[in-house]
Design an enzyme around this catalytic site. Structure first.
Site, PDB file in Angstrom:
ATOM      1  N   HIS A 172       0.826  -1.215   0.000  1.00 16.16           N
ATOM      2  CA  HIS A 172       0.000   0.000   0.000  1.00 16.16           C
ATOM      3  C   HIS A 172       0.859   1.263   0.000  1.00 16.16           C
ATOM      4  O   HIS A 172       0.425   2.301  -0.511  1.00 16.16           O
ATOM      5  CB  HIS A 172      -0.967  -0.023   1.188  1.00 16.16           C
ATOM      6  N   HIS A 180      -7.643  -8.148  -8.123  1.00 15.55           N
ATOM      7  CA  HIS A 180      -7.944  -8.896  -6.892  1.00 15.55           C
ATOM      8  C   HIS A 180      -8.179  -7.878  -5.777  1.00 15.55           C
ATOM      9  O   HIS A 180      -7.249  -7.527  -5.045  1.00 15.55           O
ATOM     10  CB  HIS A 180      -6.781  -9.802  -6.503  1.00 15.55           C
ATOM     11  N   SER A 233      -6.683  -2.208  -0.433  1.00 17.05           N
ATOM     12  CA  SER A 233      -6.195  -1.378  -1.546  1.00 17.05           C
ATOM     13  C   SER A 233      -7.307  -0.559  -2.216  1.00 17.05           C
ATOM     14  O   SER A 233      -7.054   0.592  -2.610  1.00 17.05           O
ATOM     15  CB  SER A 233      -5.454  -2.247  -2.562  1.00 17.05           C
ATOM     16  N   GLU A 285     -13.436  -8.849  -7.864  1.00 18.72           N
ATOM     17  CA  GLU A 285     -13.274  -9.767  -6.720  1.00 18.72           C
ATOM     18  C   GLU A 285     -14.174 -10.970  -6.971  1.00 18.72           C
ATOM     19  O   GLU A 285     -15.359 -10.827  -7.245  1.00 18.72           O
ATOM     20  CB  GLU A 285     -13.645  -9.059  -5.407  1.00 18.72           C
ATOM     21  N   GLY A 290     -10.567 -11.538 -12.194  1.00 14.09           N
ATOM     22  CA  GLY A 290      -9.923 -10.246 -12.393  1.00 14.09           C
ATOM     23  C   GLY A 290      -8.979 -10.212 -13.582  1.00 14.09           C
ATOM     24  O   GLY A 290      -8.835  -9.174 -14.244  1.00 14.09           O
ATOM     25  N   ASP A 318      -2.894  -8.163  -7.549  1.00  8.62           N
ATOM     26  CA  ASP A 318      -2.546  -8.589  -6.183  1.00  8.62           C
ATOM     27  C   ASP A 318      -3.136  -9.973  -5.910  1.00  8.62           C
ATOM     28  O   ASP A 318      -4.038 -10.133  -5.082  1.00  8.62           O
ATOM     29  CB  ASP A 318      -3.096  -7.543  -5.192  1.00  8.62           C
TER      30      ASP A 318
END
Ligand code: SAM
Length: 252
Positions: free
Chosen positions: A19, A42, A98, A116, A142, A162
């Site tokens: 982050h 993700h 995020s 997601e 994703g 991610d």
């Protein structure tokens, strides 16, 4: 599959690494371009309770955001995003995923596309971003979604990749997806997170990426030494086509 739950790891050292880099890149892109498209392959659930049993069980948050002085060791934008999800309470136990970190930095004219796949995580994400008209959610894979959405309008922006790396092959799959993504959206910047594990599968991913991408920048952060077991000992970030300076990153 889909057994991974980020609540066990939220706010841990890997999240702070990921982050912090996300904040640095978005801060630069916001200063550089009038409008941005931001995508996540993700997204996770968007908001995490660091007092939850799952978080307490691993103790990762205790080594990350909840460690003394953590707020002073991360970019001010990340500390600001955490404060915002806690309604200004510096001792609050909520931590932004995020999507909420990005939403905190992005402007009214920017767009967020968040993917997601897990049904419960998706439902929680819906709640976390409810009312934010900049956000479009996708309860879909994703990898395929960001390729279908590319190139987006606005043409400038960033994709955060991610994965949970639940399947061994995902390290190689992700390198192929990034190659396809960059062909359809050459203007887009990409950030990719990966774990540092003793099995070192990320090395094959880096080798695969280096074969197709001329501009791979890497930053790895280790919080412990690799041991014989399976524990994560650090966090890696790969940056592609991020125009601003990224201190500490080096070329592959
Ligand atoms: N990016 C989040 C953050 O930093 O707050 C954390 C995301 S977590 C590492 C990975 C998430 O990806 C999980 O919530 C998992 O359910 C989801 N997921 C796994 N495979 C997926 C796929 N193919 N497409 C979309 N989501 C997926």
């Amino acid at each position: 599959m889909l057994s991974y739950q980020h609540l066990y790891h939220a706010g841990g050292p890997a999240d702070l690494h990921k982050h912090s880099v996300l904040c640095a890149v978005l801060d630069d892109l916001v200063a550089r371009y009038r409008a941005l498209s931001y995508m996540e392959t993700h997204a996770g659930r968007g908001l995490y309770d660091l007092a939850a049993a799952e978080s307490v069980k691993t103790g990762e948050a205790a080594l990350g955001w909840l460690a003394p002085g953590a707020a002073g060791r991360v970019p001010a934008e990340l500390a600001g995003a955490v404060l915002a999800v806690n309604g200004g309470d510096p001792d609050g136990m909520s931590y932004p995923g995020s999507p909420l970190v990005a939403a905190h930095l992005l402007r009214p004219q920017d767009s967020l596309h968040l993917c997601e796949l897990h049904p419960q995580e998706y439902a929680a994400l819906e709640k976390a971003v409810a009312g934010d008209e900049r956000v479009t959610l996708y309860h879909q894979d994703g990898y395929e979604s960001v390729i279908k959405l590319s190139p987006p309008l606005p043409r400038r922006g960033l994709v955060l990749v991610d994965p949970s790396y639940e399947i061994k092959d995902e390290y190689i799959q992700v390198a192929g997806v990034i190659d396809r993504l960059r062909r359809v959206w050459p203007d887009g910047a990409v950030l990719l997170w990966y774990p540092l594990l003793p099995a070192a599968r990320h090395e094959a991913m880096k080798t695969a990426l280096a074969k197709t991408q001329p501009d791979v920048l890497v930053h790895e952060y280790c919080w412990t030494v690799p041991e014989g077991g399976s524990g994560m000992y650090g966090s890696g970030m790969i940056a592609l086509n991020c125009p601003g300076a990224l201190p500490g990153f080096s070329s592959l």
